[in-house]
Write a protein that holds these residues in place. Structure first.
Motif, PDB file in Angstrom:
ATOM      1  N   TYR A  66       0.834  -1.207   0.000  1.00 38.73           N
ATOM      2  CA  TYR A  66       0.000   0.000   0.000  1.00 38.73           C
ATOM      3  C   TYR A  66       0.865   1.253   0.000  1.00 38.73           C
ATOM      4  O   TYR A  66       0.654   2.174  -0.794  1.00 38.73           O
ATOM      5  CB  TYR A  66      -0.931  -0.014   1.220  1.00 38.73           C
ATOM      6  CG  TYR A  66      -1.649   1.301   1.438  1.00 38.73           C
ATOM      7  CD1 TYR A  66      -2.840   1.574   0.771  1.00 38.73           C
ATOM      8  CD2 TYR A  66      -1.113   2.279   2.271  1.00 38.73           C
ATOM      9  CE1 TYR A  66      -3.485   2.788   0.949  1.00 38.73           C
ATOM     10  CE2 TYR A  66      -1.749   3.490   2.449  1.00 38.73           C
ATOM     11  CZ  TYR A  66      -2.935   3.750   1.785  1.00 38.73           C
ATOM     12  OH  TYR A  66      -3.551   4.947   1.943  1.00 38.73           O
ATOM     13  N   ARG A 121       2.615   1.887  -3.299  1.00 34.55           N
ATOM     14  CA  ARG A 121       1.731   2.216  -4.424  1.00 34.55           C
ATOM     15  C   ARG A 121       0.972   3.518  -4.230  1.00 34.55           C
ATOM     16  O   ARG A 121       0.686   4.223  -5.188  1.00 34.55           O
ATOM     17  CB  ARG A 121       0.710   1.095  -4.637  1.00 34.55           C
ATOM     18  CG  ARG A 121       1.288  -0.181  -5.191  1.00 34.55           C
ATOM     19  CD  ARG A 121       0.240  -1.279  -5.146  1.00 34.55           C
ATOM     20  NE  ARG A 121      -0.983  -0.879  -5.844  1.00 34.55           N
ATOM     21  CZ  ARG A 121      -1.194  -1.094  -7.137  1.00 34.55           C
ATOM     22  NH1 ARG A 121      -0.275  -1.706  -7.837  1.00 34.55           N
ATOM     23  NH2 ARG A 121      -2.308  -0.708  -7.711  1.00 34.55           N
ATOM     24  N   ASN A 122       0.637   3.814  -2.985  1.00 30.03           N
ATOM     25  CA  ASN A 122      -0.355   4.869  -2.771  1.00 30.03           C
ATOM     26  C   ASN A 122       0.114   6.089  -2.001  1.00 30.03           C
ATOM     27  O   ASN A 122      -0.667   7.011  -1.806  1.00 30.03           O
ATOM     28  CB  ASN A 122      -1.582   4.279  -2.061  1.00 30.03           C
ATOM     29  CG  ASN A 122      -2.374   3.380  -2.977  1.00 30.03           C
ATOM     30  OD1 ASN A 122      -2.805   3.792  -4.036  1.00 30.03           O
ATOM     31  ND2 ASN A 122      -2.519   2.134  -2.581  1.00 30.03           N
ATOM     32  N   THR A 123       1.345   6.095  -1.543  1.00 34.79           N
ATOM     33  CA  THR A 123       1.783   7.297  -0.825  1.00 34.79           C
ATOM     34  C   THR A 123       2.902   7.998  -1.589  1.00 34.79           C
ATOM     35  O   THR A 123       3.583   7.396  -2.424  1.00 34.79           O
ATOM     36  CB  THR A 123       2.316   6.962   0.591  1.00 34.79           C
ATOM     37  OG1 THR A 123       3.549   6.272   0.464  1.00 34.79           O
ATOM     38  CG2 THR A 123       1.330   6.115   1.371  1.00 34.79           C
ATOM     39  N   THR A 141       6.261   6.646  -3.818  1.00 36.86           N
ATOM     40  CA  THR A 141       6.644   7.144  -5.143  1.00 36.86           C
ATOM     41  C   THR A 141       8.081   7.652  -5.131  1.00 36.86           C
ATOM     42  O   THR A 141       8.851   7.419  -6.058  1.00 36.86           O
ATOM     43  CB  THR A 141       5.705   8.286  -5.561  1.00 36.86           C
ATOM     44  OG1 THR A 141       4.365   7.822  -5.481  1.00 36.86           O
ATOM     45  CG2 THR A 141       5.994   8.743  -6.970  1.00 36.86           C
TER      46      THR A 141
END
Lengths: 275, 354
Positions: free
Chosen positions: B217, B220-222, B226
């Motif tokens: 998570y 991919r999502n924070t 990135t």
């Protein structure tokens, strides 16, 4: 601006948006900048030209935050600033398209546009779980690219490494245009491009100027410079040796000044804004 | 940000540049490029099918649960290793940090009457575990400090700290194994298992899977996730994009330390005691899992799920081959070939156009 020959009058009337004075930057024994100055006035396109090693990139990097000058001052809208990173310059409204483009090949187009300033989802998802708002970022990225007329890129979630050189350039320019609020700096934006793509980037610079956005353009391409620039800053041996306009001098003069074969008297220069 | 340029005439039609050879091989290459965990998934499922054919006992729930338990130590450590390798680094000190953390936990929690324990402080188990995890975070921070401040390559730094942390275990805790009975139950709780029929789901396995989910998570999502990819992909571009590369790197080694500390706790539960020699080859095994899982050693490319599959593949091959009556020699050979194959595949996939 009734009297463009009286340089002091115009210079006092209009405050430069970016002003660099006596900038010095050395790299070991190599002198990058030797007491260089720069003035960028509101709404103008300022071309910076000079031979290899004249300190063009070093100069603009002092304004984009990638370099910290050893000495000298940088002012943005009359306020002294000390950029220690590109983030500092970015938050001051100065966006740069670097020669290397500074895009991350493995990441997709939307992620690259928002790299370093990702949007978070509203509410607890964003605040507690720090979740990025990918949907919003993709939508805005697609909008930005289409605003710039680069909408034919296949997919905003495509990795940048799958793009051609021109497309990567477009991504980098789109990023600067999307976030630049005061100044956009372009370092050799057309060096890697084909004829058609170069024309597109030039058009883009035109459009930026129409929007009133001041632009600093580093270029080797004399026809381009003379087509698009309001004023031309000539850099030689780490300092500004002259500021001319496409009206006051021609490309041959510019090359002569760059190489030191010609000196320009003060009263033939254009240190103030022309627009 | 309203632009005046939307006229179709001046827009460049860039789509023509996407014409590229699209034979079946190129298609496979592109699919694998888009879904890097696909190849380890296929390898895992194929291997399980083959081993089931070779010996039908392979697929028994009891055996499957045993394999998950054999995965738990290397699997948890491989989460930390994945984070580090995504930044184009490598952590050779993972095993040494885990050992020093678990030895600290066990020593501090051992009952004060225990005779052969160096620091039998008799702390409550949770306090001792917290101390051990903190130790691992500090160790990770030391790695991160040396890499970002002294600008030394991660390989050299962690090679050095591998020796330093191993020495620390020996000097402070005298390399003595602390047996299970001397440890409070809470310290061994990760080894407790819930019975689902004849499948034993160990708590440590549950924690490992939770960590995989969590870090999947996060990556991919924070924004931090990135930035981890961006730093591994091209640190100069990341820096010019306004990412503080050193801060990201430092935080990655600290977070890796946190995961290693938790892995130390899980290890005590899984083994039932605390020994400095619990997993002598764990550094290389964690790298093996990451590489087989499709994460690129050049950084910027890889997934957590791939690493989990990679760790499972190693265990499945080892277990399946020994169940089929194959000796240790050929088993090691197989794992070695797998690593070479995985890296070759990665090189080939990286050439994909998209």
């Amino acid at each position: 601006m009734t009297d463009s020959n009286t340089k002091s009058a115009t210079a006092i009337d209009v405050e430069p948006i970016i002003k660099g004075r006596n900038l010095v930057k050395t790299f070991g024994h190599v002198v990058g900048l030797n007491h260089a100055d720069l003035d960028l006035f509101p709404g103008e396109v300022l071309a910076v030209i000079g031979d290899n090693g004249a300190g063009k990139s070093t100069l603009i990097k002092c304004f984009s935050g990638a370099h910290t000058p050893d000495s000298g001052t940088v002012e943005v809208e009359g306020h002294s600033v000390h950029f220690r990173s590109t983030n500092d310059a970015r938050s001051a409204g100065i966006e740069t398209v670097f020669q290397t483009l500074a895009v991350s090949p493995a990441l997709d187009i939307a992620t690259n546009l928002f790299l370093g300033r990702e949007l978070r989802k509203p509410g607890p998802l964003g605040q507690i779980f720090r979740m990025m708002d990918k949907k919003q970022m993709r939508a805005q990225a697609a909008q930005q690219l289409s605003d710039l007329g680069i909408s034919t890129m296949q997919d905003i979630t495509q990795a940048v490494e799958t793009l051609s050189g021109g497309q990567r350039q477009a991504v980098a320019v789109a990023r600067a245009a999307a976030f630049g609020s005061k100044v956009i700096i372009l370092d050799e934006p057309t060096a890697a491009l084909g004829v058609r793509e170069s024309a597109r980037v030039l058009q883009l610079i035109h459009d930026l100027r129409e929007r009133g956005m001041p632009v600093i353009l580093i270029s080797h391409n004399m026809p381009q410079v003379f087509e698009i620039a309001d004023r031309i800053h000539v850099q030689r041996l780490g300092r500004r040796v002259a500021v001319i306009t496409p009206q006051s001098h021609n490309a041959n003069d510019a090359v002569a000044i760059m190489t030191g074969a010609m000196q320009v008297p003060e009263d033939e220069q254009t240190p103030g804004p022309v627009r | 940000m309203n632009s005046t340029v939307t006229s179709g005439v001046s827009a460049i039609d860039l789509s023509e540049e996407f014409d590229q050879p699209s034979g079946p091989l190129a298609k496979i290459q592109n699919i694998l490029h888009s879904y890097p965990y696909l190849s380890p998934l296929i390898v895992l499922l194929a291997a399980m099918a083959v081993f089931t054919v070779l010996n039908s006992r392979f697929i028994l729930p009891a055996n499957l649960s045993l394999m998950t338990q054999q995965t738990v130590i290397v699997g948890t450590l491989a989460i930390a290793q994945t984070l580090v390798i995504l930044t184009a680094g490598i952590d050779l000190s993972i095993g040494a940090i885990m050992v020093v953390a678990q030895m600290m936990m066990a020593n501090f929690a051992a009952s004060a009457s225990a005779s052969n324990v160096q620091f039998a402080l008799g702390w409550p188990w949770w306090l001792a575990v917290a101390a051990g995890v903190l130790m691992a975070v500090v160790a990770g921070a030391i790695n991160g400090f040396l890499i970002t401040r002294l600008k030394l390559p991660p390989f050299i730094v962690t090679l050095g700290t591998l020796g330093i942390f191993t020495a620390l275990s020996l000097i402070l805790f005298k390399a003595r194994t602390i047996q299970g009975p001397e440890l409070p139950d809470g310290m061994k709780v990760m080894g407790k298992a819930a019975k689902l029929g004849s499948f034993n789901l160990m708590l440590g396995v549950g924690v490992m899977l939770f960590l995989y989910g969590l870090f999947s998570y996060i990556l991919r999502n924070t924004a931090w996730g990135t930035h981890v990819y961006a730093v591994g992909d091209d640190p100069e571009a990341a820096e010019l994009s306004g990412i503080n590369v050193d801060r990201v790197l430092f935080s990655v080694y600290c977070v890796a330390g946190l995961i290693i500390g938790i892995a130390g706790w899980i290890t005590i539960g899984r083994v039932g005691s605390a020994s400095p020699n619990v997993a002598p080859n764990i550094n290389l095994e964690s790298i093996t899992a990451v590489v087989i899982g499709g994460t690129s050693l050049f950084g910027g490319r890889g997934t957590m799920i791939g690493t989990l599959l990679g760790a499972l593949i190693v265990v499945v091959f080892d277990f399946g081959l020994s169940l089929a009556g194959i000796d240790q020699g050929p088993r090691l050979l197989t794992i070695g070939l797998l690593v070479i194959a995985a890296v070759s595949l990665d090189q080939w996939i990286r050439k994909a156009k998209g």
